[in-house]
Motif scaffolding. Structure first.
Motif, PDB file in Angstrom:
ATOM      1  N   ASP A 136      -3.465   1.463   7.542  1.00  0.00           N
ATOM      2  CA  ASP A 136      -2.543   2.600   7.404  1.00  0.00           C
ATOM      3  C   ASP A 136      -2.043   3.045   8.780  1.00  0.00           C
ATOM      4  O   ASP A 136      -0.844   3.263   8.981  1.00  0.00           O
ATOM      5  CB  ASP A 136      -3.242   3.784   6.730  1.00  0.00           C
ATOM      6  CG  ASP A 136      -3.455   3.602   5.235  1.00  0.00           C
ATOM      7  OD1 ASP A 136      -2.860   2.677   4.659  1.00  0.00           O
ATOM      8  OD2 ASP A 136      -4.218   4.403   4.657  1.00  0.00           O
ATOM      9  N   ARG A 137      -2.975   3.191   9.702  1.00  0.00           N
ATOM     10  CA  ARG A 137      -2.629   3.691  11.033  1.00  0.00           C
ATOM     11  C   ARG A 137      -1.694   2.740  11.764  1.00  0.00           C
ATOM     12  O   ARG A 137      -0.817   3.180  12.521  1.00  0.00           O
ATOM     13  CB  ARG A 137      -3.908   3.915  11.852  1.00  0.00           C
ATOM     14  CG  ARG A 137      -3.660   4.463  13.239  1.00  0.00           C
ATOM     15  CD  ARG A 137      -4.948   4.881  13.919  1.00  0.00           C
ATOM     16  NE  ARG A 137      -5.930   3.804  13.951  1.00  0.00           N
ATOM     17  CZ  ARG A 137      -5.887   2.802  14.828  1.00  0.00           C
ATOM     18  NH1 ARG A 137      -4.903   2.722  15.718  1.00  0.00           N
ATOM     19  NH2 ARG A 137      -6.826   1.867  14.815  1.00  0.00           N
ATOM     20  N   ASP A 179      -8.883  -0.350   5.392  1.00  0.00           N
ATOM     21  CA  ASP A 179      -7.704   0.206   4.734  1.00  0.00           C
ATOM     22  C   ASP A 179      -7.076   1.315   5.578  1.00  0.00           C
ATOM     23  O   ASP A 179      -5.852   1.355   5.770  1.00  0.00           O
ATOM     24  CB  ASP A 179      -8.095   0.722   3.350  1.00  0.00           C
ATOM     25  CG  ASP A 179      -6.929   1.271   2.559  1.00  0.00           C
ATOM     26  OD1 ASP A 179      -5.996   0.502   2.256  1.00  0.00           O
ATOM     27  OD2 ASP A 179      -6.940   2.479   2.244  1.00  0.00           O
ATOM     28  N   VAL A 180      -7.906   2.196   6.094  1.00  0.00           N
ATOM     29  CA  VAL A 180      -7.422   3.308   6.918  1.00  0.00           C
ATOM     30  C   VAL A 180      -6.817   2.784   8.228  1.00  0.00           C
ATOM     31  O   VAL A 180      -5.776   3.275   8.688  1.00  0.00           O
ATOM     32  CB  VAL A 180      -8.565   4.302   7.207  1.00  0.00           C
ATOM     33  CG1 VAL A 180      -8.142   5.312   8.256  1.00  0.00           C
ATOM     34  CG2 VAL A 180      -8.979   5.008   5.923  1.00  0.00           C
ATOM     35  N   LYS A 191       0.819  -1.206   0.000  1.00  0.00           N
ATOM     36  CA  LYS A 191       0.000   0.000   0.000  1.00  0.00           C
ATOM     37  C   LYS A 191       0.857   1.263   0.000  1.00  0.00           C
ATOM     38  O   LYS A 191       0.554   2.240  -0.697  1.00  0.00           O
ATOM     39  CB  LYS A 191      -0.927  -0.011   1.219  1.00  0.00           C
ATOM     40  CG  LYS A 191      -1.709   1.272   1.444  1.00  0.00           C
ATOM     41  CD  LYS A 191      -2.708   1.562   0.321  1.00  0.00           C
ATOM     42  CE  LYS A 191      -3.384   2.916   0.518  1.00  0.00           C
ATOM     43  NZ  LYS A 191      -4.122   3.039   1.779  1.00  0.00           N
ATOM     44  N   PHE A 192       1.937   1.258   0.765  1.00  0.00           N
ATOM     45  CA  PHE A 192       2.726   2.477   0.923  1.00  0.00           C
ATOM     46  C   PHE A 192       3.585   2.779  -0.304  1.00  0.00           C
ATOM     47  O   PHE A 192       3.913   3.928  -0.560  1.00  0.00           O
ATOM     48  CB  PHE A 192       3.594   2.385   2.182  1.00  0.00           C
ATOM     49  CG  PHE A 192       2.780   2.255   3.447  1.00  0.00           C
ATOM     50  CD1 PHE A 192       1.514   2.800   3.546  1.00  0.00           C
ATOM     51  CD2 PHE A 192       3.291   1.579   4.542  1.00  0.00           C
ATOM     52  CE1 PHE A 192       0.760   2.685   4.707  1.00  0.00           C
ATOM     53  CE2 PHE A 192       2.548   1.456   5.709  1.00  0.00           C
ATOM     54  CZ  PHE A 192       1.285   2.007   5.799  1.00  0.00           C
TER      55      PHE A 192
END
Length: 215
Positions: free
Chosen positions: A195-196, A191-192, A7-8
């Motif tokens: 991310d966190r 997804d968020v 993702k990153f």
């Protein structure tokens, strides 16, 4: 096949080959993966690899512990390694319960067999079935990847205790300098949250559903 993303880095890392059998007009899970003929596994791996060469660096194939007992299968997979270059092969050791008591040292020997033949190992669906921590602690030094699946037991990713469990496995992966993959990402909220938590490698319907090799 289902994709694995970073993702990153906004990149497609590879694909996991999911073995299925046709039942009428549907594709379903085999009742017993260990009964799949060696040639069927090899042909599926080679066919999928031809589609992926030059597109991604990795193709992954699932094996359960019963399949690891089949030395003919293991030798056939090793024989495929050079045929799928430039793809790197990853063998995912699944959490599926064994049909018999299998000595941990024998599983370790099989993992070392792949390791010595330059084939990477992923420990799939950790915390479940055979892949609880005590069952894989001796395999981790030979692994390139640890995978945690949200879809097992329909885990609530928003629950603090689930996030702590995932973070614990992520810490283990980081300590051994290997990939940590979170499976079962299905929503933008998932997804968020990933991310966190700083989880780069992910699989799930949110990024792409599995599709047939011949589609």
């Amino acid at each position: 096949m289902q994709q694995l993303v970073d993702k990153f880095q906004h990149s497609l890392v590879g694909y996991e080959l999911l073995m299925r059998r046709r039942d009428g007009d549907q594709w379903v899970l085999p009742v017993d993966f260990a009964t799949i003929p060696v040639e069927d596994v090899v042909n599926a791996l080679l066919e999928a690899s031809e589609l992926l060469k030059g597109k991604v660096p990795i193709i992954a194939l699932n094996l359960n512990r019963d399949q690891l007992l089949n030395i003919d299968l293991l030798n056939a997979i090793v024989d495929c390694k050079d045929k799928i270059v430039p793809l790197k092969l990853v063998i995912e050791i699944t959490e599926e319960e064994s049909s018999q008591k299998i000595d941990d040292e024998l599983i370790l020997d099989r993992v070392k067999f792949f390791w010595n033949n330059d084939i990477q190992i992923a420990l799939d669906d950790v915390s479940n079935g055979e892949n609880h921590f005590d069952g894989i602690v001796n395999l981790i030094p030979f692994a390139s990847e640890i995978k945690f699946a949200l879809q097992n037991d329909h885990l609530d990713f928003s629950a603090p205790e689930v996030q702590r469990l995932i973070s614990n496995w992520q810490d283990i992966a980081n300590q051994h300098h290997i990939r940590f993959v979170l499976e079962g990402i299905e929503t933008s909220t998932d997804d968020v949250t990933a991310d966190r938590l700083g989880i780069a490698y992910r699989q799930g319907y949110y990024y792409g559903k599995p599709y047939l090799v011949d589609s």
